[in-house]
Write an enzyme that holds these catalytic residues in place. Sequence first.
Site, PDB file in Angstrom:
ATOM      1  N   HIS A 121      -7.255  -6.314   0.419  1.00 56.90           N
ATOM      2  CA  HIS A 121      -6.192  -5.230   0.229  1.00 56.90           C
ATOM      3  C   HIS A 121      -4.764  -5.710   0.937  1.00 56.90           C
ATOM      4  CE1 HIS A 121      -3.834  -1.161  -0.182  1.00 56.90           C
ATOM      5  NE2 HIS A 121      -3.759  -1.371   1.107  1.00 56.90           N
ATOM      6  N   ASP A 150     -10.200  -5.113  -4.085  1.00 53.41           N
ATOM      7  CA  ASP A 150      -9.326  -4.401  -3.290  1.00 53.41           C
ATOM      8  C   ASP A 150     -10.310  -3.211  -2.734  1.00 53.41           C
ATOM      9  OD1 ASP A 150      -7.951  -2.476  -1.672  1.00 53.41           O
ATOM     10  OD2 ASP A 150      -5.975  -3.213  -2.781  1.00 53.41           O
ATOM     11  N   SER A 176       0.748  -1.143  -0.151  1.00 50.21           N
ATOM     12  CA  SER A 176       0.037   0.111   0.042  1.00 50.21           C
ATOM     13  C   SER A 176       0.990   1.254   0.059  1.00 50.21           C
ATOM     14  CB  SER A 176      -1.149  -0.086   1.204  1.00 50.21           C
ATOM     15  OG  SER A 176      -2.079   0.793   1.094  1.00 50.21           O
TER      16      SER A 176
END
Length: 253
Positions: free
Chosen positions: A224, A194, A93
Amino acid sequence: MSIPGATPFQHDGDSGVGVLLSHGFTGSTVSMRPWAEDLAAAGHSVSLPLLPGHGTTWQEMNGTTWQDWYAELSRGFARLTDRCHHVVVAGLSMGGALVTRLAQDHPDRISGLVLVNPAFKVEDPRMRALPLLQRVLPSLPGIGNDIKKPGQDEGCYDRIPLKALYSQTQLWSEVVGDLPRLTLPVLLFRSPEDHIVPASSSALFLERVGSTDVHEELLVNSYHVATIDNDAPTIFAMTRQFIDRVCEVNAAS
């Protein structure tokens, strides 16, 4: 106050390869620890820092910026470069954006880049108001623990600190602008389902990155936080293979 398990991880291996790992925004090292341990078991030196403002309280995180997070990663990177012949950087991320910045700043000292659902943009319409919003509102409801596998917890905050979020958007701008000059080998993992980072984030990276050695792998059974989700074994195995390949090529060149 601290989140259980939200501690740095370091391991000195004997392979001559170092791997720097970065967790994501409002998350913690909990999300990356199994990956770090897998790499350590493969004989690699591993550095997994806890980014400033993370693992404690969201209020504390609101007093930090992307430069603080980057500086902590840079310290881990320096330690690895001191003792390893080759270094690979990897991030989840926002951690993906941070290690991409590191790869842009040190192209001659990094052998490869591994990204898991990297954040370079979001599509939330509220983001347009963020420059003003972060001045008057401390936080919004959290976005963590987007995990398909039952019983998992990434050790994240239940609120989004808006000053810190605004700083993250400034990181995105810098990284995306410099993507064409990034030519390192890249392994990119993306979860089609996601709920935090849109598919357009990875698409933006793939469209602009200067590298010709890029592989995108879809994680169809994870959300995610894929590093502790159902597809984690795929991430771990393919990362080991990627490291073997790019460090061997780099050693021969």
